[in-house]
Design an enzyme around this catalytic site. Structure first.
Site, PDB file in Angstrom:
ATOM      1  N   HIS A  49       0.873  -1.112  -0.057  1.00 32.47           N
ATOM      2  CA  HIS A  49       0.012   0.159  -0.050  1.00 32.47           C
ATOM      3  C   HIS A  49       0.897   1.146  -0.039  1.00 32.47           C
ATOM      4  O   HIS A  49       0.536   2.453  -0.514  1.00 32.47           O
ATOM      5  CB  HIS A  49      -0.826   0.121   1.193  1.00 32.47           C
ATOM      6  CG  HIS A  49      -2.033  -1.175   1.469  1.00 32.47           C
ATOM      7  ND1 HIS A  49      -1.713  -2.392   1.947  1.00 32.47           N
ATOM      8  CD2 HIS A  49      -3.370  -1.088   0.748  1.00 32.47           C
ATOM      9  CE1 HIS A  49      -2.838  -3.106   1.824  1.00 32.47           C
ATOM     10  NE2 HIS A  49      -3.694  -2.448   1.175  1.00 32.47           N
ATOM     11  N   ASP A  52      -4.812  -6.111  -7.839  1.00 30.71           N
ATOM     12  CA  ASP A  52      -5.130  -5.147  -6.366  1.00 30.71           C
ATOM     13  C   ASP A  52      -5.234  -3.936  -6.784  1.00 30.71           C
ATOM     14  O   ASP A  52      -5.149  -3.404  -8.179  1.00 30.71           O
ATOM     15  CB  ASP A  52      -3.804  -5.420  -5.477  1.00 30.71           C
ATOM     16  CG  ASP A  52      -4.071  -5.353  -4.292  1.00 30.71           C
ATOM     17  OD1 ASP A  52      -4.978  -4.897  -3.870  1.00 30.71           O
ATOM     18  OD2 ASP A  52      -3.228  -5.870  -3.341  1.00 30.71           O
TER      19      ASP A  52
END
Length: 336
Positions: free
Chosen positions: A182, A251
């Site tokens: 992230h 993702d």
């Protein structure tokens, strides 16, 4: 013939649709919506939001990250699920009880998410935990790949028993890197043989039973300099060597681990060209609009329509099913 779904899955601002979002969801490039905590006030509200989304386009896929433990976007009106590692904790002394618990957890998750009007949760996590990754940790079932495969398979059985699809993540395995994708791009230098012997085991065992797979924003530098979700080599291995026939979800393309592929539109095309079927782009509306524009000439894969919630068995709404829900709910709440 079911309507075609576009290849973009995006997020929403709050607990109800805005007029702008209604227009956005009508775009043919959009194929789905993913809900986050800010969209989930209660189970009843999520069901109302699902109905509102379907009133715009009934065919859209509605998804959520509802794994249990740290990752549980909806908390009010549904079971508080334990982390995957907690589900697996009793395996050494009670193997059959633990396997059944994992299956029950998958079943309960599928039933509750379906009751909220959702088509899928991005679960189960099939990463093998080696104590390195803080972002995985207790989201993993075990440090033993065979245990992850066995108990992950039981969880999948439970989801399927509830009529819901299973989406495994994060192919080929996020458990061996410390960095959080992230926030940055992790690099795993291990050779392919080492990955095959460990991280790839659950995906290899379960490829034929999974309906979807999400690749990691991780570079496995000995095999390909590109992150797995942008790598034709990795996604080709998934399709050809492992025989996976389901949907490949990227993702989130807004994560820092995806930035090496360029601007949002470039990331989208790189992921599609590598073999992804659906692109997640979240928490960045400008990026979502750029991705939608980049996908104007890219129709969605026909396999996307197979992911709509599939419950068609009346016995799932019967009194025995309700009794089972009460028993499983109480057990899982006690473990959480």
């Amino acid at each position: 013939m079911p309507p075609t779904l576009g290849p973009v899955m995006l997020d929403l601002e709050g607990i109800a649709l805005t007029p702008e979002e209604r227009q956005l969801l009508a775009r043919p490039e959009v194929g789905g919506v993913i809900l986050f905590t800010r969209n989930t006030e209660s189970a009843e509200q999520v069901r109302e939001l699902s109905h509102a989304i379907r009133s715009v386009r009934p065919e859209l896929l509605l998804a959520i990250d509802q794994e249990g433990g740290r990752v549980q976007r909806l908390r009010q009106g549904v079971t508080r699920l334990p982390a995957m590692a907690r589900l697996a904790a009793g395996l050494a002394t009670q193997p059959e009880v633990t396997r059944r618990l994992c299956q029950d957890a998958g079943w309960l998750l599928g039933m509750e998410m379906a009751a909220c009007g959702l088509d899928l949760s991005f679960a189960p996590v099939l990463d093998v935990d080696d104590g390195t990754s803080s972002v995985i940790g207790d989201r993993s079932l075990s440090a033993d790949p065979e245990i992850v495969a066995a108990l992950g398979g039981a969880f999948i059985d439970g989801l399927h028993e509830a009529g819901m699809v299973a989406v495994g993540k994060h192919f080929p395995g996020h458990g061996g890197v410390a960095a959080d994708s992230h926030l940055e791009l992790p690099v795993d230098p291990r050779p392919l043989d080492a990955l095959r012997a460990r991280d790839l085991v659950p995906f290899a065992r379960l490829a034929g039973r999974l309906n979807g797979i999400m690749p990691a924003h991780v570079v496995y530098s000995d095999f390909d300099p590109r992150p797995a979700g942008f790598s034709p080599a990795w996604l080709g291995l998934l399709r050809q060597s492992l025989g996976f026939k389901g949907v490949i979800f990227s993702d989130d393309l807004s994560m820092a681990g995806a930035a090496s592929a360029g601007r949002p539109g470039e990331r989208a095309l790189a992921a599609l060209n590598a073999g992804c079927d659906m692109l997640l782009v979240c928490n960045d509306r400008a990026a979502a609009l750029e991705v939608i524009d980049a996908c104007r000439e890219r129709p969605g894969a026909s396999r996307l329509t197979r992911l709509r919630y599939g419950r068609a068995r009346p016995e799932l709404a019967s009194l025995p099913a309700l009794s089972r829900w009460r028993r499983v709910h109480a057990h899982l709440e006690a473990l959480a």
